[in-house]
Design a protein around this motif. Sequence first.
Motif, short mmCIF file in Angstrom:
data_model
loop_
_atom_site.label_atom_id
_atom_site.label_comp_id
_atom_site.label_asym_id
_atom_site.label_seq_id
_atom_site.Cartn_x
_atom_site.Cartn_y
_atom_site.Cartn_z
N ASP A 2 0.95 -1.18 0.24
CA ASP A 2 0.35 0.07 0.15
C ASP A 2 1.03 0.84 -0.42
O ASP A 2 0.80 2.71 -0.76
CB ASP A 2 -1.01 -0.07 1.15
CG ASP A 2 -2.02 -1.53 1.43
OD1 ASP A 2 -2.13 -1.33 0.32
OD2 ASP A 2 -2.72 -0.91 1.88
N GLY A 3 2.12 1.08 0.45
CA GLY A 3 2.76 3.00 0.87
C GLY A 3 3.55 2.29 -0.47
O GLY A 3 3.70 4.10 -0.70
N ARG A 8 1.11 4.15 -3.00
CA ARG A 8 1.24 5.30 -2.90
C ARG A 8 2.30 6.58 -2.99
O ARG A 8 1.71 7.63 -3.09
CB ARG A 8 0.04 5.48 -1.40
CG ARG A 8 -1.10 5.29 -1.54
CD ARG A 8 -2.15 5.96 -1.68
NE ARG A 8 -3.39 5.83 -1.32
CZ ARG A 8 -4.55 6.54 -1.69
NH1 ARG A 8 -4.08 7.52 -2.42
NH2 ARG A 8 -5.90 6.08 -1.78
#
Length: 435
Positions: A83-84, A87
């Motif tokens: 997820d990081g 992003r």
Amino acid sequence: MTNRYLGSGTIDPTPRGLTGPTPDHLPARLTISLWDFSWYTRAEPGGPYADLDAVCAETAALGYNTIRICAAPLLLFGNLGLDGLARSLEIEGLGASPHGGYFGQRTRWYDVPGGYTVDVYERLMELFDAAARHGLVVILASWEYQQSPSFARSEEWFRAIDGVALGDRYALLAAAWDRLITALTTAGHRRRIALVELHNEVDFSILPALRDGGSTAVLQLRERHPDLLITASYGKPPHLTMHELPAGLGAAQFHVYSYGVLDALQKRIDIRSENTAGFPNPALRALLRPDAPTPAEYGRAAEWKYAATVVTDQMVYGYDWIDPDAWDAWLYDEYGAYREVMRREIESRVIAVAGWARWQRVPAIIGEGWIGYTPLLGDFEEGPVGRGLADHGIRTALDHGVWGMVLGSNAAPHHPLWSNKAWQQQANALIHAHR
């Protein structure tokens, strides 16, 4: 003319209409521009996809109504702890060469200078917003088991998906697509989805055969989203034995390439292999630019990047340093011997794909084609020969009920063919006018 029977039957066998039904809210025909992963890997300042609204507007103005992209479902929704990274994905391309410049600089799709960070989730939503403003629909695919992660600076994305057991990869893709479709639906973009492909070119990706779990994953995803067209694509469908394809595909999204003279050249210069002793051979050396370094001088990208892509180091070196005029001259000189077989191959493959789709009662789409993979600055496919073969493929597809098609794989903002606006507008107008 003779009126004798000659075993031809008395009922006109000419196919009528599309090969299979399509959702009513989607265009009557799909005119497709292949944006692949480049919509996020070539978004550098001043790059072809830096301004998504502007490039969507230009795409629509040229007569396209569909874009086909890698939506990176595993990066965004694979639940792989990325997820990081999703992003804040740092785009590097294949990296800097110690000889100067960067690897892939004159190679199609790999000419990624990098040097920026992108929020892939936000960019996907921005893309759909821009597509909606300009009347475009979107074909969603994944190139993640083919090359997409190789353009990141970090190997985290590749390592995460490569760490999934081979037999579990289709189920992982289906689950990620389910979550991505849900996110687009929540954002109000469900009707903007023209097609979902479990993966691009399953036969040329780091995946099992589609019948080894892939067709089951397609069926499960179709059951979850019965209003959407869901399938998987083949880079080289089995045109002579289409009955061998697994059942359950919601659309016939196949690619039609006729390498012909290009294949003869590639074999002659041994450019698609790897670890060939004595590379480059004399035939390739005769086609290189005068300033071409040796492979040792040019160097290599990070080893993990070669593992993350299906393109070889010999291909990157060769295409980066080929003299495009010499390359094209060879192809034009030899094309005459291959002309008829290339035309027939395109025609027969399109007809086979359309016939299978009609048998299965599903829409047919030619998502890529028509000649093959050429150096960035070579214009054999963009020139009169290539355009002639493309016109032949498009007309054959239309005559046999194919719903959607590319003008050619190179008809996209990140390729030189994009500058030929008149031909693209003319070809797209032909597709839209066909009934």
